[in-house]
Motif scaffolding. Structure first.
Motif, PDB file in Angstrom:
ATOM      1  N   UNK A  88       0.884  -1.159   0.000  1.00 21.54           N
ATOM      2  CA  UNK A  88       0.000   0.000   0.000  1.00 21.54           C
ATOM      3  C   UNK A  88       0.919   1.205   0.000  1.00 21.54           C
ATOM      4  N   UNK A  89       0.759   2.094  -0.942  1.00 23.70           N
ATOM      5  CA  UNK A  89       1.629   3.268  -0.932  1.00 23.70           C
ATOM      6  C   UNK A  89       0.930   4.449  -1.582  1.00 23.70           C
ATOM      7  N   UNK A  90       1.515   5.596  -1.428  1.00 17.57           N
ATOM      8  CA  UNK A  90       0.974   6.800  -2.031  1.00 17.57           C
ATOM      9  C   UNK A  90       1.838   7.242  -3.194  1.00 17.57           C
ATOM     10  N   UNK A  91       1.242   7.996  -4.116  1.00 19.19           N
ATOM     11  CA  UNK A  91       1.992   8.607  -5.210  1.00 19.19           C
ATOM     12  C   UNK A  91       1.496  10.040  -5.331  1.00 19.19           C
ATOM     13  N   UNK A  92       2.408  10.954  -5.595  1.00 26.05           N
ATOM     14  CA  UNK A  92       2.049  12.361  -5.730  1.00 26.05           C
ATOM     15  C   UNK A  92       2.228  12.777  -7.183  1.00 26.05           C
ATOM     16  N   UNK A  93       1.109  13.187  -7.830  1.00 33.17           N
ATOM     17  CA  UNK A  93       1.202  13.726  -9.198  1.00 33.17           C
ATOM     18  C   UNK A  93       1.009  15.225  -9.079  1.00 33.17           C
ATOM     19  N   UNK A  94       2.025  15.949  -8.699  1.00 35.01           N
ATOM     20  CA  UNK A  94       1.838  17.294  -8.155  1.00 35.01           C
ATOM     21  C   UNK A  94       0.938  18.254  -8.942  1.00 35.01           C
ATOM     22  N   UNK A  95       1.297  18.647 -10.172  1.00 30.36           N
ATOM     23  CA  UNK A  95       0.413  19.702 -10.715  1.00 30.36           C
ATOM     24  C   UNK A  95      -0.960  19.169 -11.108  1.00 30.36           C
ATOM     25  N   UNK A  96      -1.078  17.885 -11.271  1.00 31.30           N
ATOM     26  CA  UNK A  96      -2.354  17.319 -11.718  1.00 31.30           C
ATOM     27  C   UNK A  96      -3.382  17.344 -10.589  1.00 31.30           C
ATOM     28  N   UNK A  97      -4.627  17.253 -10.996  1.00 28.37           N
ATOM     29  CA  UNK A  97      -5.699  17.172 -10.006  1.00 28.37           C
ATOM     30  C   UNK A  97      -6.611  16.016 -10.360  1.00 28.37           C
ATOM     31  N   UNK A  98      -7.043  15.208  -9.438  1.00 25.04           N
ATOM     32  CA  UNK A  98      -6.657  15.143  -8.020  1.00 25.04           C
ATOM     33  C   UNK A  98      -5.190  14.771  -7.851  1.00 25.04           C
ATOM     34  N   UNK A  99      -4.602  15.318  -6.804  1.00 26.57           N
ATOM     35  CA  UNK A  99      -3.153  15.275  -6.684  1.00 26.57           C
ATOM     36  C   UNK A  99      -2.593  13.909  -6.324  1.00 26.57           C
ATOM     37  N   UNK A 100      -3.211  13.251  -5.353  1.00 27.96           N
ATOM     38  CA  UNK A 100      -2.596  12.013  -4.837  1.00 27.96           C
ATOM     39  C   UNK A 100      -3.296  10.763  -5.351  1.00 27.96           C
ATOM     40  N   UNK A 101      -2.586   9.687  -5.145  1.00 28.61           N
ATOM     41  CA  UNK A 101      -3.133   8.386  -5.480  1.00 28.61           C
ATOM     42  C   UNK A 101      -2.698   7.434  -4.365  1.00 28.61           C
ATOM     43  N   UNK A 102      -3.613   6.647  -3.856  1.00 35.62           N
ATOM     44  CA  UNK A 102      -3.218   5.591  -2.919  1.00 35.62           C
ATOM     45  C   UNK A 102      -3.320   4.270  -3.669  1.00 35.62           C
ATOM     46  N   UNK A 103      -2.223   3.534  -3.680  1.00 34.87           N
ATOM     47  CA  UNK A 103      -2.130   2.342  -4.521  1.00 34.87           C
ATOM     48  C   UNK A 103      -2.172   1.088  -3.652  1.00 34.87           C
ATOM     49  N   UNK A 104      -3.052   0.176  -4.015  1.00 33.28           N
ATOM     50  CA  UNK A 104      -3.160  -1.104  -3.315  1.00 33.28           C
ATOM     51  C   UNK A 104      -2.753  -2.197  -4.289  1.00 33.28           C
ATOM     52  N   UNK A 105      -1.721  -2.940  -3.942  1.00 32.12           N
ATOM     53  CA  UNK A 105      -1.342  -4.095  -4.752  1.00 32.12           C
ATOM     54  C   UNK A 105      -1.823  -5.354  -4.046  1.00 32.12           C
ATOM     55  N   UNK A 106      -2.768  -6.035  -4.695  1.00 30.40           N
ATOM     56  CA  UNK A 106      -3.378  -7.207  -4.062  1.00 30.40           C
ATOM     57  C   UNK A 106      -2.913  -8.472  -4.745  1.00 30.40           C
ATOM     58  N   UNK A 107      -2.909  -9.550  -3.999  1.00 31.21           N
ATOM     59  CA  UNK A 107      -2.520 -10.831  -4.582  1.00 31.21           C
ATOM     60  C   UNK A 107      -3.418 -11.933  -4.050  1.00 31.21           C
ATOM     61  N   UNK A 108      -3.835 -12.784  -4.950  1.00 36.38           N
ATOM     62  CA  UNK A 108      -4.639 -13.936  -4.583  1.00 36.38           C
ATOM     63  C   UNK A 108      -3.700 -15.142  -4.535  1.00 36.38           C
ATOM     64  N   UNK A 109      -3.363 -15.582  -3.336  1.00 38.89           N
ATOM     65  CA  UNK A 109      -2.365 -16.639  -3.204  1.00 38.89           C
ATOM     66  C   UNK A 109      -2.885 -17.955  -3.780  1.00 38.89           C
ATOM     67  N   UNK A 110      -4.188 -18.204  -3.608  1.00 38.07           N
ATOM     68  CA  UNK A 110      -4.772 -19.450  -4.102  1.00 38.07           C
ATOM     69  C   UNK A 110      -4.649 -19.567  -5.618  1.00 38.07           C
ATOM     70  N   UNK A 111      -5.065 -18.511  -6.316  1.00 34.54           N
ATOM     71  CA  UNK A 111      -5.114 -18.594  -7.773  1.00 34.54           C
ATOM     72  C   UNK A 111      -3.997 -17.827  -8.463  1.00 34.54           C
ATOM     73  N   UNK A 112      -3.144 -17.222  -7.719  1.00 38.67           N
ATOM     74  CA  UNK A 112      -1.969 -16.521  -8.239  1.00 38.67           C
ATOM     75  C   UNK A 112      -2.334 -15.382  -9.187  1.00 38.67           C
ATOM     76  N   UNK A 113      -3.238 -14.533  -8.734  1.00 38.28           N
ATOM     77  CA  UNK A 113      -3.630 -13.380  -9.546  1.00 38.28           C
ATOM     78  C   UNK A 113      -3.190 -12.104  -8.828  1.00 38.28           C
ATOM     79  N   UNK A 114      -2.654 -11.190  -9.613  1.00 38.89           N
ATOM     80  CA  UNK A 114      -2.276  -9.892  -9.066  1.00 38.89           C
ATOM     81  C   UNK A 114      -3.238  -8.850  -9.607  1.00 38.89           C
TER      82      UNK A 114
END
Lengths: 405, 176
Positions: B63-89
């Protein structure tokens, strides 16, 4: 003498670390104790924070590579490889076969070196001193192999984006082979020292138990997760380098206590050894660096794209006039992002890159296994004895350089 | 080969989410076989809960944040998920604007999100509603500013208070 059963005692707050020999770096724990039982455990990290992510954003990809050595400094080679694999996937660089095998050997040597440091310090913390002396002797051997390949021992920066820096010579391969012949005996030596040691068993069995669900929920990875019986290993689940060409097993535990995690790592010694052996036998000849690998002169400005990376699925479609048509669209900041995980000795090391098409990463996020593992400490320690805190810190195998980044 | 199958599965799940939460989706993108969904932030917790409980995405990789400064909306919170059973990202990205830089905490779905959210707060100043202990984690508690924002200079804005005290003590010829 009679003691009143419902005797109320005051909670005692003690501060453990940041300077403490058993915290493996500058980890500070504030423990609230009721007698000898830990009621509350709060870890504080950040003493070693150097802003690696911010530094990475201000450097080109090849220049950011040496920063990764300084994350987990006992397994720097694996960190380098993790970084390289991620950037290669982002830029679409194909690595030569020989380089893949060399990197796999290096990654597994690193795994052995890391687990050696782990068993040495973990045993020392719990009270088995002798293991430390034996295992440091064997680590020296691996460091000498590093030195033979690239001249450095600890912060190596040997892998490169698109391969490795220099080819390995026959001397290295011979020594490496000798190592794989000898090392299983050394593992047995460690085991005879501690496997039936009554103190060791009492200090590890049934301590710090995590069920599989809890461990996944906490985000644990690597041997710390596999000790709880979850066979999640990035090398198997999303193979990179030469891991899809070698055979190995992923050892898992049953109970999920400190002892199971110890068994997992001991078994990984043998598996890593066998992977190195297979790589040495199968290693092809050829180049060790891709032709389109970016060098240190990689410009910070917009980078040229060798292939068309945006449409990998349009294979059937006729794509003759595409490259000129796509040029104007790339003028604006078209962000591309990628998350690539690799299995470093401590767990899953993830690099999340956001690229704006220039030679510098727009955002370089490092998902460090130690950071996540350290956050699991309260869950493991609360309710246990204060002496077991040391065993728990040892078993999650953290390095604070990586935790604080 | 396995990668292609996983990508197909991820795309299918992305389509299912689009059907269920049609108003929330901003963009679906695929790059190098990784599917990412850009979303509005309001129902992010509901969507993550659906993915975790119905689709088996049990491992929160990052889970992390990214800043796209001049753009709006400015921030993005990124969730990287993984399904261990079926191996999907699968990757979810929630847009967060600067004026109301807050998003729901997912700590009751994944306990492992605890420190990631604290770090995101520390580095970007995005606050997570429902987080029990949202304090700075890597930087000192009395630090000014959010270091990973794009308008924050690499060398920082000022010398940290704790550091200044040491320097001043040295200048005055203290006992060091």
């Amino acid at each position: 003498m009679s003691v009143k059963r419902d005797l109320k005692t005051k909670l005692l707050t003690i501060n453990m670390g940041p300077q403490h020999p058993a915290t493996h770096g500058v980890l500070r724990l504030v423990l609230e104790l009721d007698g000898e039982t830990v009621v509350n455990c709060k870890p504080y990290v950040g003493y070693l924070h150097r802003g690696t992510e911010k530094l990475g954003e201000n450097r080109t990809y090849p220049m950011a590579l040496p920063l990764t050595d300084r994350l987990d400094y006992v397994s720097s080679m694996a960190n380098n490889i993790g970084f390289c694999v991620a950037v290669e996937r982002l830029l679409g660089i194909e690595v030569p076969e020989r380089a893949k095998y060399i990197r796999t050997i290096m990654a597994e040597l690193t795994r052995i070196a890391n687990h050696i440091v782990w068993i040495a310090t973990h045993a020392l913390d719990i009270g088995a001193m002798t293991v430390f002396l034996y295992s440091m002797r064997d680590r020296e051997w691996i460091l000498e192999l590093y030195e033979m390949a690239c001249g450095a021992r600890l912060t190596v920066t040997y892998p490169r984006i698109g391969g490795v820096r220099a080819d390995v010579d026959q001397e290295f391969l011979d020594h490496c082979y000798k190592f794989t012949e000898e090392f299983p005996k050394r593992v047995e030596q460690y085991e005879t020292l501690i496997d039936q040691n009554r103190i060791w068993l009492q200090r590890t069995k049934g301590i710090g138990v995590l069920t599989a669900e809890e461990a996944i929920n906490l985000g644990l990875t690597g041997p710390t997760l596999r000790g709880s019986g979850v066979p999640y290993d990035v090398r198997k689940f999303a193979p990179y380098d030469a891991y899809d060409k070698v055979e190995f097993e992923v050892p898992v535990g049953k109970v999920g206590d400190v002892y199971d995690r110890y068994r997992c790592r001991m078994e990984e010694f043998r598996q890593s050894n066998s992977i190195i052996r297979q790589c040495l036998e199968k290693m092809p000849s050829g180049y060790v660096l891709a032709a389109d690998a970016p060098g240190y002169d990689m410009a910070a400005g917009p980078r040229k794209k060798p292939a068309q990376p945006s449409a990998p699925k349009a294979e059937g479609a006729a794509d003759t006039p595409q490259p000129p048509a796509n040029q104007p669209a790339e003028q604006g900041p078209a962000f591309e992002e990628i998350y690539v995980a690799t299995e470093v000795p401590k767990g899953e090391l993830g690099f999340y890159f956001v690229s704006d098409g220039t030679g510098k990463p727009y955002r370089m996020r490092i998902r460090a296994p130690s950071f996540v593992h350290a956050s699991a400490l309260p869950k493991m320690c609360e309710g246990s004895l204060v002496a077991d805190v040391i065993a728990n810190i040892g078993t999650i195998d953290i390095v604070l350089g990586e935790c604080d980044r | 080969m396995a990668q292609k199958v996983a990508t197909k599965k991820a795309q299918k799940i992305a389509e299912e989410i689009t059907e269920l939460f049609a108003t929330e989706i901003i963009e679906i993108k695929e790059f190098r076989g990784q599917v990412s969904l850009t979303l509005k932030k309001e129902k992010i917790k509901e969507i993550l809960k659906y993915l975790k409980e119905e689709k088996g995405f049990n491992h929160l990789q990052d889970l992390c944040g990214v800043d796209y400064f001049p753009l709006k909306p400015r921030f993005e919170v990124v969730y990287n998920l993984y399904n261990i059973q079926e191996r999907i990202h699968l990757r979810l990205k929630a847009k967060v604007d600067e004026e109301s830089a807050q998003i729901d905490s997912i700590i009751d779905l994944w306990q492992g999100a605890d420190w990631h959210e604290r770090e995101c707060f520390d580095m970007f100043g995005i606050s997570f509603t429902g987080h029990p202990y949202l304090k700075r984690i890597l930087m000192p508690e009395d630090w000014n500013g959010y270091p990973l924002r794009k308008d924050y200079p690499l060398k920082g804005k000022e010398i940290w208070k704790g550091f200044r005290e040491i320097l001043e003590a040295n200048l005055q010829g203290g006992d060091r």
